[in-house]
Write an enzyme that holds these catalytic residues in place. Structure first.
Site, PDB file in Angstrom:
ATOM      1  N   ARG A  77      -9.737  70.774 145.627  1.00 42.82           N
ATOM      2  CA  ARG A  77     -11.106  71.194 145.954  1.00 42.82           C
ATOM      3  C   ARG A  77     -12.048  69.984 145.956  1.00 42.82           C
ATOM      4  NH1 ARG A  77     -14.527  73.037 142.432  1.00 42.82           N
ATOM      5  NH2 ARG A  77     -12.988  74.064 141.117  1.00 42.82           N
ATOM      6  N   TYR A 130     -27.448  77.903 167.455  1.00 37.95           N
ATOM      7  CA  TYR A 130     -26.171  78.620 167.452  1.00 37.95           C
ATOM      8  C   TYR A 130     -26.364  79.952 166.687  1.00 37.95           C
ATOM      9  CZ  TYR A 130     -21.384  79.776 166.275  1.00 37.95           C
ATOM     10  OH  TYR A 130     -20.202  80.432 166.122  1.00 37.95           O
ATOM     11  N   ASP A 213     -27.130  69.138 164.748  1.00 40.54           N
ATOM     12  CA  ASP A 213     -25.867  69.769 165.128  1.00 40.54           C
ATOM     13  C   ASP A 213     -25.436  69.100 166.440  1.00 40.54           C
ATOM     14  OD1 ASP A 213     -23.830  71.383 166.159  1.00 40.54           O
ATOM     15  OD2 ASP A 213     -24.635  73.200 165.251  1.00 40.54           O
ATOM     16  N   LYS A 238     -14.591  72.999 167.858  1.00 41.77           N
ATOM     17  CA  LYS A 238     -14.834  72.791 169.285  1.00 41.77           C
ATOM     18  C   LYS A 238     -14.128  71.510 169.752  1.00 41.77           C
ATOM     19  CE  LYS A 238     -17.126  76.468 168.424  1.00 41.77           C
ATOM     20  NZ  LYS A 238     -18.553  76.541 168.134  1.00 41.77           N
TER      21      LYS A 238
END
Ligand SMILES: *Cc1c(COP(=O)(O)O)cnc(C)c1O
Length: 424
Positions: A77, A130, A213, A238
């Site tokens: 983690r 988005y 972004d 993407k």
């Protein structure tokens, strides 16, 4: 042989695409394996109790890391070799000090916004955003007492600066979050002047970070950190992943800004797993050639669309002309128009749907940036959560189709579009 952290050969600097196969990975540490193995392990064995203690001191910031001291592996983690190698390689494209990889783009965005927000703050952001980001800010963050002030993409910063300032009043600004080019309209936001605007909101010597972004054009065709942004976020699902087979995200920036994000990632547990890290390492090797092929294909497709009698408008950065007020922004911050195109068909939803239903090679699916071409209907799919009135204000019409151009032969894509237009 190129060593694992070497960025040049003599005084010849290596370009990122030349380093995607080797950078940040030392074969000798993995029994000579050429490729970075998948370190599918939750935890790591310490050589001694003293070594474990030293690793934790550094991890929890109890003391600075020594000049020759390696960062110890503790628990997946916190860190894992697949993620560390991936973060080092991703940093090369944006020339960032550091990166943090997440299990999704939304995990990257939500962890980053939460890292800088406190109740009573305001987040300033561009519109449209988005859909997932929009939902997070409108519904969840507002519930936490964090307000929002939006401004439209596609217009110069000077035209809305005063009204943003008035709406913020004397509240603390947590962050300025922009998406450029905006999805699905390809409207631009000026990164450099947004960074200027951020300075106006400095309180107690604390300036809000400018977060971009960069999913649509990055990490190849736009470098927000160079343009003055503090953090760049990606949906690595993407272009970075590029094969529509993995969900992932990333945040990059200077040490000062990435550290709080990495720290919160540890405690929210939003990091990516080793398998995701390994898939993205594989994808990075072909990133430049995929994005280049897609960008070239998109130019053919956009030129075809603009001449088609059933198309009323094409939203493609490569068609921007000097009389557009955002033309200089395009010239300054983008090096290519990318491969996501939106266009309007004559008519409305029925005509758009007939077109989408007739496609044969291009798949009808949301998402973008993969090797295959995809088409979707923003008004009823990715942007369905935005009210009809706001959709129209932002230029998202029922006649709009968003197309993500893949790596197929461009003439095959155009043949498919041609037969689909015949059904409209
Ligand atoms: C897809 C996308 C996201 C969300 O990323 P996930 O990986 O789906 O969580 C955020 N921003 C943009 C611009 C996107 O296209």
């Amino acid at each position: 042989m190129v060593k694992h952290s070497q960025k040049s050969i003599g005084d010849h600097p290596l370009r990122p695409e030349s380093q995607m196969m080797t950078y940040g990975y030392e074969p000798a540490l993995s029994v000579g394996a050429l490729k970075c193995p998948i370190y599918q392990t939750s935890t790591f064995v310490f050589e001694s109790a003293e070594a474990g203690k030293a690793f934790f001191e550094v991890a929890y910031g109890l003391r600075e890391r020594g000049p020759t001291e390696e960062k110890g592996l503790i628990y997946s983690r916190l860190n894992n070799p697949d993620l560390e190698v991936l973060e080092d390689r991703l940093s090369l494209w944006d020339n960032a000090d550091g990166a943090a990889v997440f299990e999704s783009g939304m995990a990257a965005i939500s962890t980053t916004l939460l890292a800088f927000s406190r109740p009573g703050d305001v987040i300033i952001h561009s519109e449209p955003l988005y859909g997932g980001t929009e939902y997070l800010i409108t519904h969840f963050l507002r519930q936490m007492g964090i307000d929002r002030v939006g401004f439209p993409a596609g217009t110069p910063t000077a035209s809305f600066e005063a009204s943003v300032r008035k709406k913020v009043a004397n509240r603390r600004v947590a962050a300025i979050f922009i998406e450029t080019p905006a999805n699905p309209t390809n409207a631009l936001v000026d990164i450099a002047s947004t960074a200027e605007m951020a300075r106006m909101f400095t309180t107690n010597e604390e300036r809000p970070p400018v977060i971009v972004d960069n999913t649509f054009l990055g990490p190849l065709w736009q470098h927000p950190l160079k343009a003055g942004a503090d953090l760049v976020v990606y949906s690595a699902t993407k272009f970075i992943g590029g094969h529509s087979d993995v969900i992932a995200g990333a945040v990059l920036g200077s040490c000062q800004w990435i550290l709080p994000v990495r720290t919160l990632r540890t405690f929210l547990g939003t990091m990516a797993g080793p398998w995701t890290g390994w898939l993205l390492l594989r994808s990075l090797e072909t990133l430049k050639m995929r994005m280049t092929a897609q960008m070239k294909n998109a130019r053919y497709v956009a030129d075809y669309l603009v001449d088609h009698p059933k198309v009323s408008a094409v939203h493609y950065l490569g068609h921007m002309t000097e009389n557009n007020p955002m033309f200089s922004v395009y010239r300054n911050q983008c090096s290519a128009p990318g491969s996501v195109i939106s266009f309007d068909v004559h008519g409305g939803e029925p005509e758009a749907f007939r077109f989408l239903n007739a496609l044969q090679l291009v798949s009808l699916a949301v998402s973008l940036g993969g090797t295959e071409s995809l088409a979707e209907h923003p008004a009823t799919m990715t942007h369905a959560d935005i009210s009809a009135e706001d959709q129209l204000r932002l230029g998202i019409r029922p006649s709009m189709i968003r197309l993500s151009v893949g790596v197929e032969h461009y003439s095959d894509i155009i043949a498919d579009l041609t037969q689909a237009f015949e059904k409209v």
